[in-house]
Design an enzyme around this catalytic site. Structure first.
Site, PDB file in Angstrom:
ATOM      1  N   HIS A 123       6.992  -6.931   6.533  1.00 11.42           N
ATOM      2  CA  HIS A 123       7.405  -5.749   7.408  1.00 11.42           C
ATOM      3  C   HIS A 123       8.250  -6.421   8.737  1.00 11.42           C
ATOM      4  O   HIS A 123       7.708  -7.650   9.053  1.00 11.42           O
ATOM      5  CB  HIS A 123       5.933  -4.919   8.203  1.00 11.42           C
ATOM      6  CG  HIS A 123       6.408  -3.806   8.820  1.00 11.42           C
ATOM      7  ND1 HIS A 123       6.813  -4.048  10.105  1.00 11.42           N
ATOM      8  CD2 HIS A 123       6.389  -2.545   8.680  1.00 11.42           C
ATOM      9  CE1 HIS A 123       6.948  -2.781  10.692  1.00 11.42           C
ATOM     10  NE2 HIS A 123       6.792  -1.819   9.623  1.00 11.42           N
ATOM     11  N   ASP A 200      -1.060 -10.028   8.243  1.00  5.67           N
ATOM     12  CA  ASP A 200      -0.838  -8.745   8.784  1.00  5.67           C
ATOM     13  C   ASP A 200      -1.537  -7.641   7.861  1.00  5.67           C
ATOM     14  O   ASP A 200      -1.333  -7.522   6.434  1.00  5.67           O
ATOM     15  CB  ASP A 200       0.636  -8.470   8.802  1.00  5.67           C
ATOM     16  CG  ASP A 200       1.166  -6.736   8.931  1.00  5.67           C
ATOM     17  OD1 ASP A 200       0.209  -6.074   9.241  1.00  5.67           O
ATOM     18  OD2 ASP A 200       2.289  -6.637   8.763  1.00  5.67           O
ATOM     19  N   GLN A 203      -1.510  -2.570   6.389  1.00  3.65           N
ATOM     20  CA  GLN A 203      -1.587  -1.653   5.015  1.00  3.65           C
ATOM     21  C   GLN A 203      -2.839  -1.877   4.260  1.00  3.65           C
ATOM     22  O   GLN A 203      -3.110  -1.371   3.585  1.00  3.65           O
ATOM     23  CB  GLN A 203      -0.537  -1.832   3.987  1.00  3.65           C
ATOM     24  CG  GLN A 203       0.894  -1.515   4.811  1.00  3.65           C
ATOM     25  CD  GLN A 203       0.918   0.250   5.001  1.00  3.65           C
ATOM     26  OE1 GLN A 203       0.169   0.930   4.503  1.00  3.65           O
ATOM     27  NE2 GLN A 203       1.757   0.533   5.970  1.00  3.65           N
ATOM     28  N   LYS A 226      -3.267   3.719  11.231  1.00  7.31           N
ATOM     29  CA  LYS A 226      -3.139   3.734   9.447  1.00  7.31           C
ATOM     30  C   LYS A 226      -4.579   3.813   8.854  1.00  7.31           C
ATOM     31  O   LYS A 226      -4.756   3.864   7.733  1.00  7.31           O
ATOM     32  CB  LYS A 226      -2.778   2.223   9.187  1.00  7.31           C
ATOM     33  CG  LYS A 226      -1.271   1.575   9.928  1.00  7.31           C
ATOM     34  CD  LYS A 226      -0.064   2.067   9.183  1.00  7.31           C
ATOM     35  CE  LYS A 226       1.060   1.533   9.836  1.00  7.31           C
ATOM     36  NZ  LYS A 226       2.297   1.879   9.250  1.00  7.31           N
ATOM     37  N   CYS A 364      11.103  -0.878   6.958  1.00  9.24           N
ATOM     38  CA  CYS A 364      11.127  -2.039   7.681  1.00  9.24           C
ATOM     39  C   CYS A 364      11.060  -3.251   6.891  1.00  9.24           C
ATOM     40  O   CYS A 364       9.881  -4.139   7.304  1.00  9.24           O
ATOM     41  CB  CYS A 364       9.902  -1.718   8.902  1.00  9.24           C
ATOM     42  SG  CYS A 364      10.142  -0.320  10.082  1.00  9.24           S
TER      43      CYS A 364
HETATM   44  N1  PMP Z   1       2.887  -4.285   9.365  1.00  4.01           N
HETATM   45  C1  PMP Z   1       3.017  -3.567   7.974  1.00  4.01           C
HETATM   46  C2  PMP Z   1       2.568  -4.061   6.728  1.00  4.01           C
HETATM   47  C3  PMP Z   1       3.051  -2.026   8.350  1.00  4.01           C
HETATM   48  O1  PMP Z   1       2.937  -1.314   7.641  1.00  4.01           O
HETATM   49  C4  PMP Z   1       3.359  -1.764   9.740  1.00  4.01           C
HETATM   50  C5  PMP Z   1       3.377  -0.006  10.056  1.00  4.01           C
HETATM   51  N2  PMP Z   1       4.282   0.555   9.301  1.00  4.01           N
HETATM   52  C6  PMP Z   1       3.050  -2.695  10.739  1.00  4.01           C
HETATM   53  C7  PMP Z   1       3.126  -3.887  10.376  1.00  4.01           C
HETATM   54  C8  PMP Z   1       3.609  -2.104  12.176  1.00  4.01           C
HETATM   55  O2  PMP Z   1       2.468  -1.418  12.626  1.00  4.01           O
HETATM   56  P1  PMP Z   1       2.598  -0.711  13.963  1.00  4.01           P
HETATM   57  O3  PMP Z   1       3.984   0.308  13.911  1.00  4.01           O
HETATM   58  O4  PMP Z   1       1.532   0.212  13.854  1.00  4.01           O
HETATM   59  O5  PMP Z   1       2.819  -1.572  15.175  1.00  4.01           O
END
Ligand code: PMP
Length: 407
Positions: A123, A200, A203, A226, A364
Site C-alpha cells: 500500500h 504493515d 489488512q 479495519k 493505493c
Molecule cells: N496499509 C494497508 C495494507 C491498507 O490496506 C491500508 C488501508 N487501506 C493502509 C495501510 C492505510 O491505513 P489507514 O488509511 O487506516 O491509515
C-alpha cells in the site's frame, strides 16, 4: 458452504440492517473499512454522554474514568496481539500515521547509501514514507520482486538481503490482492542481515490471529477501522528498545517529563510517542471492537470466512470474461478482478445501482498495478458479517452488469 455464524453476527451491525434503504445493502468493501457493531458505537456514545473528559493528570472523577478506560484498551491490545508490555503499544490515528511516525523517528539513524527494502505489492502508506526518508537522508529504496503470480519472490528477496539493507518493510496481507506474505520467514531472513523489520498489518488484523512476539518483528502497524472499530485510531506496536530509539514525530503536551524555556526532557514510553490529546473516544471504541473480536473471531469463524472467500473465488471463476488476479486459496479477505474489455469504474458503478458496494481503482498500490500492467481493478472484500447470500447477490448482480455492458 454455510455462513451460520456470519448470519447471526450481521444483526449486530446497524448499517447492514438499515431498512429505510430501499435496496438491501450488500457491503463488500470491508478492506477499505469495516462496518461497526452496536457495541462499538454504544461505547463511544456512552463516553460522550456520560464521562467525556480528557485523560491523564486530572483531579476529577470523569477524567479518572476516561483514563482508566483509555489505558485499559492498551492492556487489551497487549493481549490481543501478544505483545509483552504496555510500553510496546502506541496509539496513533491509523496505520498511515504509525508508518510515518516510524520513518520520521528512525531518520537520525539513517545515512546516505543505506538501503530500505519494500514490498512491491505494498500500500502507498508503506512506500511513500520510506521514499521520503530516503530523499531526506540519501538512503535508497528497492522493491522486493514478485513472482509471476504476484507473490513475493523469496529468492529475489534473499539476493537483495546480500546488500545488507538497513530496514525491511512488508505487508502482512496485501490490500489489493489479499496475498498473505510469509512474514515469519521474511522477518527471520531479515534478521540474518541485521535489518530493522516493519510489518504493515492493516489488512491482516481482522482476518488472522496476529502474534507479534512469535513473528518477532521490530514494528507492526494497524488501524482500528479495519477491525470493526472506529476511524481515527491506529496502533504502532514496537519492541520497547526499538520504540525508545525513535525521535518523536510530534512534541508538546503529554509526552514530556519536564519543560523549561531552555530545555525539555521527554517522558517515558508509551507517552513519549503520544503527544497531545489522544483519540479518546476512538480508543474506547476500539476497546469494544477488541471485545467483539475476542468473542466472535474464533477459529471456527476464521475457517468460515476462509471458506466464504474460496466460494467467492470459485463463483467468480465460473463466470465468462472475468480476469481474476492472483487468486489463491491462502488469500485473506480480498478478491480482485476485471471484466474483460470493461473499465473497472463502470462495473463498480453499475453494481452500486443494485446495492452492491465494492471498490474500484488502483487500491493505493500503483506500483503493483504497473507490474500487473493494469490501471486498476474491482476489489471485493469480506468480513465477519459477510454471508453466502451476499456473495450470491454479488455474482447475480455482476452477471447482469456484464449483460448490460454487452448490450
Ligand atoms: N496499509 C494497508 C495494507 C491498507 O490496506 C491500508 C488501508 N487501506 C493502509 C495501510 C492505510 O491505513 P489507514 O488509511 O487506516 O491509515
Amino acid at each position: 458452504i454455510t455462513s451460520t455464524l456470519a448470519s447471526k453476527i450481521q444483526s449486530q451491525f446497524p448499517l447492514l440492517n438499515n431498512h429505510q434503504n430501499p435496496l438491501k445493502l450488500c457491503y463488500l468493501d470491508t478492506a477499505a473499512t469495516s462496518q461497526k457493531p452496536h457495541c462499538v458505537i454504544d461505547a463511544m456514545n456512552e463516553y460522550y454522554h456520560t464521562y467525556n473528559s480528557n485523560v491523564h493528570r486530572a483531579a476529577h472523577q470523569l477524567s479518572a474514568r476516561a483514563t482508566v478506560d483509555y489505558e485499559k484498551v492498551r492492556n487489551d491490545l497487549v493481549t490481543f496481539i501478544n505483545a509483552r508490555t504496555r510500553q510496546e503499544i502506541i496509539f496513533t490515528h491509523g496505520t498511515t500515521e504509525s508508518l510515518n511516525m516510524l520513518a520520521y523517528g528512525l531518520e537520525s539513524t539513517f545515512s546516505a547509501g543505506d538501503l530500505i527494502l519494500i514490498d512491491s505489492a505494498a500500500h502507498h502508506a508503506n512506500i511513500v514514507p520510506w521514499q521520503q526518508l530516503a530523499q531526506r537522508t540519501g538512503a535508497f529504496v528497492k522493491a522486493i520482486p514478485l513472482d509471476q503470480d504476484f507473490n513475493l519472490d523469496l529468492i529475489g528477496y534473499q539476493k537483495l538481503l546480500k546488500l545488507r539493507p538497513k530496514l525491511v518493510a512488508i505487508s502482512h496481507v496485501t490490500n489489493a490482492l489479499g496475498t498473505v506474505n510469509p512474514v515469519s520467514q521474511i522477518i527471520s531472513l531479515a534478521k540474518t542481515a541485521n535489518a530493522i523489520t516493519v510489518v504493515d498489518g492493516a489488512q491482516a488484523i481482522a482476518h488472522t490471529s496476529v502474534d507479534v512476539s512469535e513473528l518477532d518483528c521490530d514494528f507492526y502497524a494497524f488501524s482500528g477501522h479495519k477491525m470493526y472499530g472506529p476511524t481515527g485510531v491506529g496502533i504502532l506496536y514496537g519492541k520497547t528498545e526499538k520504540l525508545a530509539q525513535l525521535t518523536p514525530m510530534l512534541t508538546g503536551g503529554e509526552m514530556i517529563k519536564t519543560v523549561s524555556f531552555d530545555n525539555t526532557i521527554f517522558g517515558e514510553l508509551p507517552n513519549r510517542l503520544e503527544a497531545g490529546t489522544p483519540p479518546i473516544s476512538e480508543v474506547i471504541g476500539l476497546g469494544a471492537a477488541i471485545k467483539f473480536m475476542n468473542q466472535y473471531f474464533t477459529k471456527e469463524h476464521q475457517d468460515e470466512e476462509k471458506q466464504l472467500l474460496n466460494y467467492l473465488q470459485f463463483s467468480l471463476a465460473e463466470l465468462d470474461d472475468i480476469e481474476i488476479y492472483a487468486s489463491n486459496e491462502n488469500n485473506l479477505g480480498v478478491v480482485s478482478f476485471n471484466v474483460k474489455g470493461e473499465h473497472h469504474q463502470d462495473v463498480g458503478i453499475l453494481l452500486d445501482q443494485q446495492g452492491i458496494a465494492i471498490r474500484c481503482g488502483h487500491h493505493c498500490a500503483m506500483p503493483l498495478m504497473d507490474l500487473m500492467k493494469i490501471n486498476g481493478c474491482c476489489r471485493v472484500s469480506i468480513g465477519l458479517y459477510t454471508t453466502k447470500v451476499d456473495i450470491d447477490c454479488f455474482i447475480d448482480a455482476l452477471k447482469q452488469v456484464q449483460q448490460l455492458l454487452k448490450d
